[in-house]
Design a protein around this motif. Sequence first.
Motif, PDB file in Angstrom:
ATOM      1  N   LEU A  90       0.835  -1.196   0.000  1.00  0.00           N
ATOM      2  CA  LEU A  90       0.000   0.000   0.000  1.00  0.00           C
ATOM      3  C   LEU A  90       0.873   1.251   0.000  1.00  0.00           C
ATOM      4  O   LEU A  90       1.967   1.272   0.583  1.00  0.00           O
ATOM      5  CB  LEU A  90      -0.913   0.014   1.231  1.00  0.00           C
ATOM      6  CG  LEU A  90      -2.104  -0.958   1.227  1.00  0.00           C
ATOM      7  CD1 LEU A  90      -2.842  -0.868   2.552  1.00  0.00           C
ATOM      8  CD2 LEU A  90      -3.054  -0.679   0.082  1.00  0.00           C
ATOM      9  N   TRP A  94      -2.523   5.326   1.875  1.00  0.00           N
ATOM     10  CA  TRP A  94      -3.565   4.345   2.179  1.00  0.00           C
ATOM     11  C   TRP A  94      -3.162   3.351   3.263  1.00  0.00           C
ATOM     12  O   TRP A  94      -4.002   2.594   3.744  1.00  0.00           O
ATOM     13  CB  TRP A  94      -3.925   3.576   0.903  1.00  0.00           C
ATOM     14  CG  TRP A  94      -4.560   4.432  -0.144  1.00  0.00           C
ATOM     15  CD1 TRP A  94      -3.984   4.933  -1.272  1.00  0.00           C
ATOM     16  CD2 TRP A  94      -5.904   4.939  -0.133  1.00  0.00           C
ATOM     17  NE1 TRP A  94      -4.866   5.698  -1.992  1.00  0.00           N
ATOM     18  CE2 TRP A  94      -6.070   5.720  -1.308  1.00  0.00           C
ATOM     19  CE3 TRP A  94      -6.987   4.810   0.734  1.00  0.00           C
ATOM     20  CZ2 TRP A  94      -7.259   6.352  -1.620  1.00  0.00           C
ATOM     21  CZ3 TRP A  94      -8.182   5.440   0.425  1.00  0.00           C
ATOM     22  CH2 TRP A  94      -8.311   6.206  -0.735  1.00  0.00           C
ATOM     23  N   LYS A  95      -1.895   3.344   3.638  1.00  0.00           N
ATOM     24  CA  LYS A  95      -1.443   2.349   4.619  1.00  0.00           C
ATOM     25  C   LYS A  95      -2.147   2.481   5.977  1.00  0.00           C
ATOM     26  O   LYS A  95      -2.510   1.453   6.574  1.00  0.00           O
ATOM     27  CB  LYS A  95       0.076   2.436   4.776  1.00  0.00           C
ATOM     28  CG  LYS A  95       0.666   1.280   5.569  1.00  0.00           C
ATOM     29  CD  LYS A  95       2.153   1.123   5.312  1.00  0.00           C
ATOM     30  CE  LYS A  95       2.423   0.512   3.957  1.00  0.00           C
ATOM     31  NZ  LYS A  95       3.848   0.144   3.770  1.00  0.00           N
ATOM     32  N   GLY A  98      -5.371   0.652   5.680  1.00  0.00           N
ATOM     33  CA  GLY A  98      -5.143  -0.785   5.696  1.00  0.00           C
ATOM     34  C   GLY A  98      -4.892  -1.299   7.105  1.00  0.00           C
ATOM     35  O   GLY A  98      -5.408  -2.358   7.492  1.00  0.00           O
TER      36      GLY A  98
END
Length: 563
Positions: A90, A94-95, A98
């Motif tokens: 990612l 966006w991590k 996640g």
Amino acid sequence: MGSGLLALPYGVWLLAAFAAPLGAVMLLSVQESSEMFAPLSLLPSGAQYAELVGDPFYRRVFLNTLLLGAGVAAASAILGYPLALWLTRLSPRWKPIGFAIVLVPLLTNVVVRSLGIILLLAPRGVIASLVEGIGLPRPELLFGWFAVGLALTQVFLPFMVLALYDVLEGQEKRLEEAATGLGAGPAARFWRVTLPLSLPGLRAGLIITFLLASESYVSAALVGGRKVWVSGMIVLKEGLEIMNYPLAAALAILMLAAGVMATLLISRVVTLLTPWVAGRAPRVTFSLPPMLRRILFAVAEAVAPIVSRVLLVTAILLLVFPLLLVAVASVNDSPQATVAQFLGFTWRWYAMVLDNPRYLDDAFTSLQLALACVAVSLAIALPAAFALVRGGFAGRETLGALYMLPLALPGIAIGLGMLRLLQWFTALPPFLGILAVHVVLVAPFMLALLRASVAQLDRSLEEAAGGLGATPARIFRRVILPQLGPGIAVACVIGFLISFGEVTVTAFLTTARLQTLPVRIYAEASFSLENTVNAISTIFILMTVALLLLVNRVMPLDRVWRR
């Protein structure tokens, strides 16, 4: 030596609230008599162990528990690899999202997650309704080993994912690129590069998930419907209902011994599979015929992308979908908590929760307990973190490993031991006993987070302040604390969530006058599934999400775990 003394309060607390209960359990397990009021004997006896080994029911439950733990560990590994690899790929933007998918279920109360599995598998649940909708007979999925295994996999999968992520994120990305350049497909890259290099993380994940799954009883009691028995349920029943403390203690010790043996076995197997770590050359002991090997690799390369995506979607849905079902059920106008069919929107279950003084009193008790636990854990973990990072005394690393030991031993043994200590020493208030155990469970997490924060301090700033005449106290207040602030805040939030939602050990120690909200939910979910349970559970979920959003504002969630 002076810096080593900073670790002393942490060690004293572990001796009083961890070693003493564990010692009590060991003493109880070697008593000859099972009578409640029998005097304690210092002459060891194997009578309790002989009864456990000689009774077919106890043997069957014990072996089934070990098989369940092994199955959950294997399922977690199969689902955990695609999810952990997805997290590593990612983008930084966006991590955190996640990681939220993993951390929200991890830090949500285990009873809440089990209720989501019940909604998923119930006779009138989501899966049964979908199967009936396509004209097939209604499946009986709940109250069996499959349901318990699925519930435990959902509960402990985040531990496997995070253990794998640690090593996968640290792998040299050029190795995979080189394998691709040499013509290796996805399956070959995984088997020949990713899997061998991630075996240390797999070892940690297998050990953690096996230990936690084999000692868990909350999910088994709720999802198994008393048709599935595991060792933890026997310990709870013998200790709290029958009050046969010696037999419960003996079973707890057998679970501890099985956990230690499983840990050694897993570690030995991984060591044999990773000879390069010890500088040894790998030994090829088995090889397929070339033609068969080419066929198998061709098939694997063809199906690997599809299987990987299916497992990734399955893992995400397993973590998130049950929580969404609980949230939807909390506003469903149905008196039964396990009905998936939406009968209408209502807030009345929330109104009933807020109008019930028992829920509010228990919530206040949980809040007090969690705040006190965080305060005490911070007071002993922060000095210990400085000692373990900056101390120059011998055995520092060994001491650090010992301080993390409570995470590796069965919590039910600690709960049973503390229960007996509170019965022996009646002057100790129950709240103090629960607090002592909560600190034992929370302090290792906070210590791990704070050690990383202390290790990242810029010591040149402290030296500059000292050169300008600042006293040690002033340096700590004006230089060190501002740098530690984010790390302390994150550790406190994580510790608060762990303490506030704890059930497994707390259930041993609550009384009629001292009840925590998670234990109240567990008790009500065990005997009556009114929809107020889903309303309280949704409040738990929203609180977890809100606090993790706060943590993310202070520090991205992916950085929190890597600390």
